[in-house]
Scaffold this motif. Structure first.
Motif, PDB file in Angstrom:
ATOM      1  N   GLN A  33      32.021  10.882  43.807  1.00 14.08           N
ATOM      2  CA  GLN A  33      31.966  10.283  42.511  1.00 14.08           C
ATOM      3  C   GLN A  33      33.169  10.465  41.565  1.00 14.08           C
ATOM      4  O   GLN A  33      32.961  10.047  40.624  1.00 14.08           O
ATOM      5  N   ASN A  34      34.275  10.711  42.268  1.00 13.50           N
ATOM      6  CA  ASN A  34      35.589  10.617  41.525  1.00 13.50           C
ATOM      7  C   ASN A  34      35.415  11.605  40.182  1.00 13.50           C
ATOM      8  O   ASN A  34      35.949  11.109  39.060  1.00 13.50           O
ATOM      9  N   MET A  35      34.688  12.782  40.472  1.00 11.59           N
ATOM     10  CA  MET A  35      34.728  13.756  39.233  1.00 11.59           C
ATOM     11  C   MET A  35      35.956  14.661  39.179  1.00 11.59           C
ATOM     12  O   MET A  35      36.079  15.097  38.080  1.00 11.59           O
ATOM     13  N   PHE A  36      36.635  14.893  40.161  1.00 12.48           N
ATOM     14  CA  PHE A  36      37.809  15.715  40.261  1.00 12.48           C
ATOM     15  C   PHE A  36      39.052  15.103  39.954  1.00 12.48           C
ATOM     16  O   PHE A  36      40.088  15.792  40.019  1.00 12.48           O
ATOM     17  N   GLY A  37      39.080  13.951  40.134  1.00 14.40           N
ATOM     18  CA  GLY A  37      40.349  13.076  40.307  1.00 14.40           C
ATOM     19  C   GLY A  37      40.802  12.423  38.819  1.00 14.40           C
ATOM     20  O   GLY A  37      40.185  12.510  38.099  1.00 14.40           O
ATOM     21  N   ASN A  38      41.999  11.931  38.820  1.00 14.92           N
ATOM     22  CA  ASN A  38      42.282  11.089  37.552  1.00 14.92           C
ATOM     23  C   ASN A  38      41.595   9.578  37.509  1.00 14.92           C
ATOM     24  O   ASN A  38      41.857   8.968  38.504  1.00 14.92           O
ATOM     25  N   THR A  39      40.853   9.594  36.781  1.00 15.43           N
ATOM     26  CA  THR A  39      39.922   8.139  36.658  1.00 15.43           C
ATOM     27  C   THR A  39      40.079   7.426  35.247  1.00 15.43           C
ATOM     28  O   THR A  39      40.617   8.141  34.272  1.00 15.43           O
ATOM     29  N   SER A  40      39.694   6.311  35.323  1.00 16.89           N
ATOM     30  CA  SER A  40      39.791   5.261  34.068  1.00 16.89           C
ATOM     31  C   SER A  40      38.107   4.788  34.233  1.00 16.89           C
ATOM     32  O   SER A  40      37.855   4.798  35.015  1.00 16.89           O
ATOM     33  N   HIS A  41      37.983   4.201  32.855  1.00 14.76           N
ATOM     34  CA  HIS A  41      36.769   3.493  32.761  1.00 14.76           C
ATOM     35  C   HIS A  41      37.014   2.067  32.580  1.00 14.76           C
ATOM     36  O   HIS A  41      37.624   1.670  31.856  1.00 14.76           O
ATOM     37  N   LEU A  42      36.120   1.271  33.340  1.00 13.46           N
ATOM     38  CA  LEU A  42      35.936  -0.315  32.993  1.00 13.46           C
ATOM     39  C   LEU A  42      34.673  -0.714  32.785  1.00 13.46           C
ATOM     40  O   LEU A  42      33.708   0.208  33.382  1.00 13.46           O
ATOM     41  N   LYS A  43      34.401  -1.739  32.139  1.00 15.37           N
ATOM     42  CA  LYS A  43      33.096  -2.269  31.886  1.00 15.37           C
ATOM     43  C   LYS A  43      32.967  -3.640  32.514  1.00 15.37           C
ATOM     44  O   LYS A  43      34.021  -4.239  32.526  1.00 15.37           O
ATOM     45  N   ALA A  44      31.708  -3.830  32.589  1.00 19.26           N
ATOM     46  CA  ALA A  44      31.345  -5.346  32.901  1.00 19.26           C
ATOM     47  C   ALA A  44      30.082  -5.759  32.811  1.00 19.26           C
ATOM     48  O   ALA A  44      29.248  -5.006  32.642  1.00 19.26           O
ATOM     49  N   VAL A  45      29.684  -7.091  31.872  1.00 19.92           N
ATOM     50  CA  VAL A  45      28.630  -7.345  31.327  1.00 19.92           C
ATOM     51  C   VAL A  45      27.699  -8.462  32.190  1.00 19.92           C
ATOM     52  O   VAL A  45      28.497  -9.367  32.808  1.00 19.92           O
ATOM     53  N   MET A  73      21.326  -1.249  29.057  1.00 22.00           N
ATOM     54  CA  MET A  73      20.777  -2.331  28.638  1.00 22.00           C
ATOM     55  C   MET A  73      20.940  -2.811  27.164  1.00 22.00           C
ATOM     56  O   MET A  73      20.631  -1.995  26.190  1.00 22.00           O
ATOM     57  N   ILE A  74      21.812  -3.899  26.941  1.00 27.55           N
ATOM     58  CA  ILE A  74      22.022  -4.114  25.578  1.00 27.55           C
ATOM     59  C   ILE A  74      20.973  -5.168  25.016  1.00 27.55           C
ATOM     60  O   ILE A  74      20.409  -4.725  23.944  1.00 27.55           O
ATOM     61  N   ASN A  75      20.523  -6.122  25.739  1.00 27.70           N
ATOM     62  CA  ASN A  75      19.481  -6.549  25.283  1.00 27.70           C
ATOM     63  C   ASN A  75      18.772  -7.461  26.492  1.00 27.70           C
ATOM     64  O   ASN A  75      19.114  -6.987  27.618  1.00 27.70           O
ATOM     65  N   ASP A  76      17.646  -8.221  26.279  1.00 23.63           N
ATOM     66  CA  ASP A  76      17.103  -9.047  27.327  1.00 23.63           C
ATOM     67  C   ASP A  76      17.885  -9.869  28.343  1.00 23.63           C
ATOM     68  O   ASP A  76      17.360 -10.033  29.465  1.00 23.63           O
ATOM     69  N   THR A  77      18.917 -10.193  27.645  1.00 25.64           N
ATOM     70  CA  THR A  77      20.021 -10.969  28.616  1.00 25.64           C
ATOM     71  C   THR A  77      21.436 -10.531  28.889  1.00 25.64           C
ATOM     72  O   THR A  77      22.212 -11.221  29.260  1.00 25.64           O
ATOM     73  N   THR A  78      21.707  -9.302  28.548  1.00 22.56           N
ATOM     74  CA  THR A  78      22.798  -8.471  28.511  1.00 22.56           C
ATOM     75  C   THR A  78      22.743  -7.185  29.068  1.00 22.56           C
ATOM     76  O   THR A  78      22.105  -6.493  28.539  1.00 22.56           O
ATOM     77  N   ILE A  79      23.325  -6.882  30.209  1.00 23.91           N
ATOM     78  CA  ILE A  79      23.391  -5.496  30.619  1.00 23.91           C
ATOM     79  C   ILE A  79      24.950  -5.058  30.947  1.00 23.91           C
ATOM     80  O   ILE A  79      25.529  -5.986  31.632  1.00 23.91           O
ATOM     81  N   SER A  80      25.251  -3.729  30.326  1.00 24.08           N
ATOM     82  CA  SER A  80      26.466  -3.571  30.325  1.00 24.08           C
ATOM     83  C   SER A  80      26.503  -2.381  31.557  1.00 24.08           C
ATOM     84  O   SER A  80      25.877  -1.469  31.557  1.00 24.08           O
ATOM     85  N   VAL A  81      27.719  -2.659  32.506  1.00 21.85           N
ATOM     86  CA  VAL A  81      27.720  -1.471  33.468  1.00 21.85           C
ATOM     87  C   VAL A  81      29.161  -0.804  33.326  1.00 21.85           C
ATOM     88  O   VAL A  81      30.251  -1.389  33.224  1.00 21.85           O
TER      89      VAL A  81
END
Length: 325
Positions: A33-45, A73-81
């Motif tokens: 799960q990449n819990m112990f390494g150097n990681t960054s965050h990205l998003k996609a909708v 879940m942002i709304n009924d047509t938008t989901i943020s991952v």
């Protein structure tokens, strides 16, 4: 007392083994799960995540680079991952990359595939949101396939009905297939059409040749196409028009003269209608002829006279010289 000590030893060994197994499990799970390494965050909708769950893998160009941390879940047509990405791969991902959701194999878990974008772009930074593309889900594919199957069944039924009608000789197609006389007529018509088409092609070829010949300057049409000749023809036509106008005037005057003659006016009418004047003119002409004959006789006599003989010989020599030149 000895029994109690052995039990304690066994219990201690069990606790140590359990702790080691627990630590190993935490290590492997955390590493995955990449819990112990150097990681960054990205998003996609996305509009539809198609069964994606937190913990599913994230791949970039076919390489596992992280996991799905959270699905919001942002709304009924938008989901943020939200995705956790290894920093070693972050520097290779550009801002024009596209995230898609697909399955890991035919029956595997859902994963996120990040597809590299085309062209030059800047590198992504921690917390950026990249573009996404929602592929058609299995349910939509099955629904479309069901509609296609229904349409195919209807089309098959219609084709079966049409083939039965044709086999029975109904309709135009059936009549053409089963009626031999009509088939022969159609064959003859096609033959005539082929001959007509051939003749038309030959006529068009001849017409093209004729047009080409007309453009040449060694014939009348080609000469008329020349601007110089055209200007000359124009001038000739203008002169002809002017001459026609002058001729019309002369004809008008001639008609007036003829009218005067008919009406007994003018000298011509007087000369033609006065018999005395005509006799006088005839007598005068007769006397002139007689005088001309006598004059010729006198000139001939002068030629033979010795006084004028030298003069006439000199004139004869000059005439001979002029003829030889």
């Amino acid at each position: 007392m000895e029994k109690s000590n052995s039990q304690k030893i066994q219990l201690g060994i069990f606790v140590i083994i359990g702790t080691l197994v627990f630590l190993a499990a935490i290590y492997f799970i955390g590493n995955k799960q990449n819990m112990f390494g150097n990681t960054s965050h990205l998003k996609a909708v996305f509009v539809n995540v198609n069964g994606l769950q937190p913990g599913n893998n994230v791949r970039y160009a076919g390489i596992d680079i992280g996991t799905v941390k959270e699905i919001e879940m942002i709304n009924d047509t938008t989901i943020s991952v939200h995705m956790i990405i290894d920093n070693k791969i972050m520097e290779h991902i550009k801002k024009n990359a596209i995230a898609t959701i697909s399955s890991d194999g035919l029956v595997g878990n859902m994963i996120i595939n990040i597809i590299p974008g085309k062209g030059a772009a800047e590198k992504v930074e921690n917390g950026d949101t990249i573009q996404s593309y929602s592929r058609i889900g299995t349910d939509a594919m099955l629904e479309t396939l069901n509609v296609t199957n229904e349409n195919a069944a209807m089309l098959t039924a219609d084709l079966l009905k049409i083939t039965q009608e044709i086999t029975q000789g109904n309709g135009t197609v059936g009549l053409l297939i089963r009626d031999t006389l009509m088939a022969q007529d159609l064959k003859a018509t096609m033959s005539y059409l082929r001959q007509t088409s051939k003749g038309t092609s030959e006529s068009v070829a001849n017409l093209n040749k004729l047009i080409t010949d007309l453009n040449r300057k060694d014939n009348v049409i080609g000469t008329l196409n020349d601007t110089v000749v055209a200007n000359r023809m124009k001038k000739i036509i203008i002169n002809l028009e002017k001459s026609s106008t002058e001729i019309d005037k002369v004809v008008t005057n001639l008609n007036a003269t003829i009218t005067n003659v008919k009406e007994g006016k003018g000298v011509i009418n007087y000369l033609s209608n006065d018999p005395k004047l005509v006799k006088q003119i005839d007598s005068t002409i007769t006397n002139i002829n007689k005088a001309s004959i006598k004059l010729n006789e006198d000139l001939e006599a002068l030629k033979h006279n010795f006084l004028f003989r030298g003069y006439f010989k000199k004139q004869a020599k000059e005439k001979a010289k002029n003829k030889t030149k």
